[in-house]
Design a protein around this motif. Sequence first.
Motif, PDB file in Angstrom:
ATOM      1  N   ARG A   1       9.462   8.414  45.386  1.00 56.69           N
ATOM      2  CA  ARG A   1       9.751   9.384  44.076  1.00 56.69           C
ATOM      3  C   ARG A   1      11.209   9.183  43.830  1.00 56.69           C
ATOM      4  N   ALA A   2      12.115   9.581  44.964  1.00 54.40           N
ATOM      5  CA  ALA A   2      13.454   9.882  44.743  1.00 54.40           C
ATOM      6  C   ALA A   2      14.185   8.556  44.153  1.00 54.40           C
ATOM      7  N   MET A   3      13.640   7.385  44.857  1.00 53.31           N
ATOM      8  CA  MET A   3      14.158   5.983  44.366  1.00 53.31           C
ATOM      9  C   MET A   3      13.908   5.672  42.924  1.00 53.31           C
ATOM     10  N   GLU A   4      12.605   5.949  42.595  1.00 56.13           N
ATOM     11  CA  GLU A   4      12.078   5.738  41.217  1.00 56.13           C
ATOM     12  C   GLU A   4      13.034   6.380  40.145  1.00 56.13           C
ATOM     13  N   HIS A   5      13.633   7.667  40.592  1.00 58.12           N
ATOM     14  CA  HIS A   5      14.536   8.363  39.845  1.00 58.12           C
ATOM     15  C   HIS A   5      15.893   7.864  39.907  1.00 58.12           C
ATOM     16  N   GLY A   6      16.359   6.777  40.723  1.00 55.40           N
ATOM     17  CA  GLY A   6      17.431   6.233  40.782  1.00 55.40           C
ATOM     18  C   GLY A   6      18.444   6.945  41.740  1.00 55.40           C
ATOM     19  N   ALA A   7      17.934   7.754  42.871  1.00 53.31           N
ATOM     20  CA  ALA A   7      18.608   8.096  43.886  1.00 53.31           C
ATOM     21  C   ALA A   7      18.770   7.292  44.933  1.00 53.31           C
ATOM     22  N   SER A   8      19.888   7.024  45.724  1.00 46.98           N
ATOM     23  CA  SER A   8      19.808   6.532  47.080  1.00 46.98           C
ATOM     24  C   SER A   8      19.307   7.462  48.082  1.00 46.98           C
ATOM     25  N   VAL A   9      18.844   6.942  49.183  1.00 48.26           N
ATOM     26  CA  VAL A   9      18.207   7.789  50.258  1.00 48.26           C
ATOM     27  C   VAL A   9      18.816   7.735  51.702  1.00 48.26           C
TER      28      VAL A   9
ATOM     29  N   VAL B   1      26.948   5.621  51.116  1.00 46.43           N
ATOM     30  CA  VAL B   1      26.178   5.528  49.709  1.00 46.43           C
ATOM     31  C   VAL B   1      26.675   6.241  48.616  1.00 46.43           C
ATOM     32  N   ALA B   2      27.218   7.442  49.188  1.00 47.80           N
ATOM     33  CA  ALA B   2      28.031   7.596  47.796  1.00 47.80           C
ATOM     34  C   ALA B   2      29.160   6.771  47.326  1.00 47.80           C
TER      35      ALA B   2
ATOM     36  N   ASP C   1      21.374  12.304  42.984  1.00 46.14           N
ATOM     37  CA  ASP C   1      21.890  11.004  43.132  1.00 46.14           C
ATOM     38  C   ASP C   1      21.903  10.567  44.377  1.00 46.14           C
ATOM     39  N   ILE C   2      21.816  11.275  45.492  1.00 50.06           N
ATOM     40  CA  ILE C   2      21.514  11.019  46.758  1.00 50.06           C
ATOM     41  C   ILE C   2      20.738  11.985  47.422  1.00 50.06           C
ATOM     42  N   VAL C   3      19.624  11.534  47.931  1.00 53.88           N
ATOM     43  CA  VAL C   3      18.588  12.445  48.848  1.00 53.88           C
ATOM     44  C   VAL C   3      18.595  12.363  50.231  1.00 53.88           C
ATOM     45  N   ILE C   4      18.960  13.305  50.883  1.00 53.54           N
ATOM     46  CA  ILE C   4      18.934  13.236  52.544  1.00 53.54           C
ATOM     47  C   ILE C   4      17.486  13.639  53.014  1.00 53.54           C
ATOM     48  N   GLU C   5      16.812  12.986  53.761  1.00 51.42           N
ATOM     49  CA  GLU C   5      15.430  13.248  54.062  1.00 51.42           C
ATOM     50  C   GLU C   5      15.282  13.439  55.638  1.00 51.42           C
TER      51      GLU C   5
ATOM     52  N   ALA D   1      11.351  -2.530  49.794  1.00 45.39           N
ATOM     53  CA  ALA D   1      10.967  -3.012  48.513  1.00 45.39           C
ATOM     54  C   ALA D   1      11.432  -2.040  47.300  1.00 45.39           C
ATOM     55  N   ALA D   2      11.093  -0.698  47.686  1.00 40.87           N
ATOM     56  CA  ALA D   2      11.361   0.283  46.594  1.00 40.87           C
ATOM     57  C   ALA D   2      12.798   0.337  46.299  1.00 40.87           C
ATOM     58  N   ALA D   3      13.503   0.315  47.291  1.00 40.63           N
ATOM     59  CA  ALA D   3      15.075   0.466  47.299  1.00 40.63           C
ATOM     60  C   ALA D   3      15.564  -0.752  46.381  1.00 40.63           C
ATOM     61  N   ASP D   4      15.088  -2.061  46.782  1.00 47.40           N
ATOM     62  CA  ASP D   4      15.290  -3.150  46.039  1.00 47.40           C
ATOM     63  C   ASP D   4      14.872  -2.997  44.455  1.00 47.40           C
ATOM     64  N   ALA D   5      13.883  -2.590  44.424  1.00 49.28           N
ATOM     65  CA  ALA D   5      13.307  -2.558  42.851  1.00 49.28           C
ATOM     66  C   ALA D   5      14.075  -1.550  42.180  1.00 49.28           C
ATOM     67  N   ALA D   6      14.583  -0.385  42.697  1.00 41.20           N
ATOM     68  CA  ALA D   6      15.471   0.823  42.056  1.00 41.20           C
ATOM     69  C   ALA D   6      16.911   0.425  42.119  1.00 41.20           C
ATOM     70  N   ASP D   7      17.256  -0.883  42.874  1.00 44.81           N
ATOM     71  CA  ASP D   7      18.696  -1.025  43.182  1.00 44.81           C
ATOM     72  C   ASP D   7      19.465   0.204  43.589  1.00 44.81           C
ATOM     73  N   VAL D   8      18.846   0.737  44.723  1.00 44.20           N
ATOM     74  CA  VAL D   8      19.658   1.857  45.316  1.00 44.20           C
ATOM     75  C   VAL D   8      19.703   1.717  46.723  1.00 44.20           C
ATOM     76  N   ASP D   9      20.424   2.415  47.753  1.00 39.96           N
ATOM     77  CA  ASP D   9      20.437   2.165  48.925  1.00 39.96           C
ATOM     78  C   ASP D   9      19.492   3.091  49.755  1.00 39.96           C
ATOM     79  N   LEU D  10      19.089   2.507  50.986  1.00 41.00           N
ATOM     80  CA  LEU D  10      18.437   3.214  51.974  1.00 41.00           C
ATOM     81  C   LEU D  10      19.160   2.975  53.378  1.00 41.00           C
ATOM     82  N   TYR D  11      19.742   4.066  53.684  1.00 39.04           N
ATOM     83  CA  TYR D  11      20.319   4.040  55.038  1.00 39.04           C
ATOM     84  C   TYR D  11      19.978   5.000  56.044  1.00 39.04           C
TER      85      TYR D  11
END
Length: 455
Positions: free
Chosen positions: A113-121, A343-344, A95-99, A138-148
């Motif tokens: 890839r993480a965003m495509e599968h619905g994970a916030s990053v 993001v959680a 659900d959340i990926v830490i890079e 743009a990828a975060a917007d398309a997937a409706d997830v966060d990028l912090y």
Amino acid sequence: MDPTMAHETMAHATGALTQAPGRAPLRVALLGCGVVGSAVATRLVEHAYDLAARVGAPLELVGIAVRRPQRPRPDVPVDPALFTADAEELVTRADIVIEVIGGIDPARGLILRAMEHGASVVSANKALLAEDGPTLYAAADAADVDLYYEAAVAGAIPILRPIRESLAGDDVRKVLGIVNGTTNFVLDKMDTSGAGFAETVEQAQALGYAEADPTADVEGFDAAAKAAILASLAFHTRVSSADVHREGITEVTAGDIQAAKEMDCVVKLLAICERVTSADGSDAVSVRVHPAMIPRSHPLASVRDAFNAVFVEATAAGPLMFYGRGAGGDPTASAVLGDVVAVARHKVAGGRGPGESAYADLPAVDMGQALTRYHISLDVADRPGVLAQVATAFAEQGVSIETVRQQVAPGAGERAKLIVVTHRASDAALSATVDALAGLDSVDDVASVMRVEGD
């Protein structure tokens, strides 16, 4: 870690997952387990209950992607079975990926890839964000997830979220910062000990403040990436590393440090982001990284050792100062976990945080249009008319002189040193003046040129 302590820590963390309030666990994947990744994993486990209480749901670490999963990591209190070399698969079940692996690739592909599968990053990757932030947004917007990415600039210092959120109702005019701990350590030691550049870099390496190859730090690449991120947020404009004028500190000499002392200044590597008026009268941004003298009375002058600080000037809020540790495992992990909690919470409550704000779309001016001051040291002939020649060279470029000081060393004969400090002018005009001075027959050498900022 002692095996008994590790067992107790794991038991406490497991208990926290069952006792924590809220809903089913949020699955967290960690990419990278170096200095920062290890600190993040440790805090996820050892502070599991508190994090769950703050989020409203437990955070379950479901995997850590590393190159060599079989390598023993006794200081990381997690089940060894969590380590995997298959980062591509890991990001699809989180659900959340830490890079925190850094670099451009494979980090970019894994985040997308993480965003495509619905994970916030949550990322600490300044280089990727400065080079290709719009793609990630743009990828975060398309997937409706966060990028912090608070940890991408200035380590533990909370600076990005205040600019992006707390100052969203204000107009930021300037961001002036020391955003690289290695170079600040080197310049600070040169100032306090009188040592040369090479000697202080070796000291920084011995203390772990500098890499074996310190190029990214001492040549300003690291600071330039951070400046691009700061400018993008501050001015609601897409700014990349390519838009940042960059100079490192490799040419800073003990003589430059001494000259700064004589002006009651210190030398710092500064990231300078300004909203300016371009040559055609329109609004623009100027973003640059270079060493400069700043008065000892300026708040940034007191930033010592490997610490970072960012000075923000806003129209309504006025001057603001952010200071703290700019690197290291635990400080950076603090910023990473702060983003993870944010993001959680969005995952629990539904919705997401602010995305990219680039509506202003201001152009970036080149370095020649930046307004600055110069400190110039000239070796000249000590005879009548020399000062008039020097003054004429400045006047022909439209540069006004603030102060002139002459030094004649004992036994120098008919030679002298002129120290000239200018008023603010375009960098192009100042650079042309220096070229003109070098061509005068009365000038033996343009011994030193350094910009002066912070007044």
